[in-house]
Design an enzyme around this catalytic site. Structure first.
Site, PDB file in Angstrom:
ATOM      1  N   CYS A 253       0.788  -1.293  -0.116  1.00  0.00           N
ATOM      2  CA  CYS A 253       0.089   0.002   0.128  1.00  0.00           C
ATOM      3  C   CYS A 253       0.846   1.358   0.038  1.00  0.00           C
ATOM      4  CB  CYS A 253      -0.940   0.035   1.051  1.00  0.00           C
ATOM      5  SG  CYS A 253      -1.825  -1.529   1.155  1.00  0.00           S
TER       6      CYS A 253
ATOM      7  N   HIS B 102      -3.877   7.283   1.042  1.00  0.00           N
ATOM      8  CA  HIS B 102      -4.165   5.674   0.428  1.00  0.00           C
ATOM      9  C   HIS B 102      -5.323   5.266   0.699  1.00  0.00           C
ATOM     10  CE1 HIS B 102      -4.051   1.642  -0.256  1.00  0.00           C
ATOM     11  NE2 HIS B 102      -3.887   1.241   0.808  1.00  0.00           N
TER      12      HIS B 102
ATOM     13  N   ASN C 267      -9.938  -0.725  -2.574  1.00  0.00           N
ATOM     14  CA  ASN C 267      -8.756  -0.288  -2.355  1.00  0.00           C
ATOM     15  C   ASN C 267      -7.765  -0.922  -3.168  1.00  0.00           C
ATOM     16  OD1 ASN C 267      -6.235  -0.726  -1.254  1.00  0.00           O
ATOM     17  ND2 ASN C 267      -6.733  -1.202   0.787  1.00  0.00           N
TER      18      ASN C 267
END
Ligand code: UT7
Length: 350
Positions: free
Chosen positions: A113, A277, A307
């Site tokens: 991430c 993020h 995501n």
């Protein structure tokens, strides 16, 4: 010499997968997903027709064109992904091939991430030292190829989506513009709390001896070849200790943002746009609350894309810019937390 974002682009697959569609595969509800994550839909690739590097190539072409360059002007590629086309070689060389640029170096970044923050930080250093002038930095993921679409995998599978984002980082003599600072962090103590174990060289017992998590589904598994035992025990999917990750995320995101502010001598009040993020809308809301950011100063698009790990920051940055929400001179903060654990932030003067 500073590195500025000269061009930016993103690309997501056409196929929209709603929460409702997932309820046909696993025991979940759209209400649960929206309430816990904010996600309403995500995109999945057309299987075996689109890959991580082909998504990346589409995003890269847009970024290169918007920079007023051709592919031949690119000096180097940095590619962040946790879902590469092949185990090896990395997706960087495949992107290079799609773009028809022979000979330039390609570096793959594996910090999940936080991948895009690490990637632009590396590219920034190459530009600052004068080694390269135009670096293509990409974050791309195809999660849909690796998820567990049964009820067992629901805590992970409902979250993730496919997509790609790209920027061209370009050398500029204007020291007030571009990337002002980046900070990068990791703590491998938590490696197994969000991980995809197989194929890998670990062996479950070794993992445990080394202080790793005792992952119950695969006590003695591990190897570069998928075995029947791995398939039988279904030890072939990503594993996430969701609550644990959440708890660390809400501490580390703000720490990285504060460190970036300190490095450039500003406060969070000076940030015009925070691009976090897109891990979970609830995480972002907690960060927003902590700093007292108004809604207009935080960009969220997890509702539409889920995501997308290394791709989420460049996709969100690009979408915010396309909507006119980021203007020349704005102070833009990027921040991420995820598997590793890894975390970090970047401060950019647009
Ligand atoms: O990308 C960066 C890294 N990742 C993250 O930042 C993710 C961080 N973690 C999270 O976002 C959240 O922990 C999740 C969204 C993954 C899970 O939300 P939660 O509120 O922490 O739920 P939980 O894992 O504690 O599970 C609560 C309940 C459980 O049922 P019981 O044991 O209470 O009966 C789960 O089995 O919700 C159940 N559950 C689900 N129910 C319906 C888990 N996933 C689902 C699902 N649908 N998809």
């Amino acid at each position: 010499m500073n590195a500025k974002i000269a061009g930016i682009g993103f690309f997501v697959p056409e196929r929209i997968v709603t929460n409702e569609e997932l309820t046909k595969l696993m025991d979940t509800t759209s209400e649960w997903i929206v309430e816990r994550t904010g996600i309403e839909e995500r995109r999945y690739v057309e299987k075996h027709k689109e890959t991580t590097s082909t998504l990346a190539a589409e995003a890269a072409k847009i970024a290169i064109e918007r920079a007023g360059l051709t592919t031949q002007d690119i000096d180097f590629i940095v590619f962040a992904t946790l879902s590469p086309d092949y185990y090896f070689p990395g997706s960087g060389v495949l992107l290079q091939r799609h773009l028809g640029i022979k000979g330039i170096g390609c570096l793959d970044v594996r910090t999940q991430c936080t991948g895009f923050i690490y990637a632009i930080s590396v590219a920034d250093q190459y530009i600052k030292t004068g080694m390269y002038k135009n670096i293509l930095v990409v974050g791309a993921e195809v999660h849909s190829a690796g998820l567990d679409f049964t009820t067992r995998g629901r805590n992970v599978s409902v979250i993730f989506g496919d997509g790609a984002g790209a920027v061209v980082l370009q050398a500029t003599e204007d020291e007030t513009k571009g990337i002002l600072t980046t900070n990068l962090h990791a703590d491998g103590e938590y490696a197994e709390h969000l991980a995809f174990f197989n194929p890998g060289t670990h062996g479950g017992a070794f993992l445990k001896d080394q202080g790793g998590l005792d992952y119950p589904n695969e006590p003695d598994l591990g190897g570069m070849h998928l075995t029947q035992e791995m398939l039988d025990k279904e030890a072939i999917y990503p594993h996430m200790n969701g609550r644990y990750v959440f708890k660390h995320a809400v501490e580390k995101f703000p720490a990285a943002i504060e460190e970036a502010c300190e490095a450039v001598g500003c406060t969070a009040d000076d940030i015009n746009m925070l691009i976090p993020h897109q891990a979970n809308l609830r995480i972002t809301q907690m960060i927003q609350l902590k700093f007292g950011f108004e809604d207009e100063r935080v960009y969220n698009n997890i509702q539409k894309y889920g995501n997308t790990t290394a791709a989420s920051i460049p996709i969100a940055l690009c979408e915010a810019w396309e909507k006119g929400l980021i203007k020349d001179g704005d102070l833009v903060c990027l921040a991420a937390f995820g598997s590793g654990f890894t975390w970090g932030a970047a401060m950019i003067r647009w």
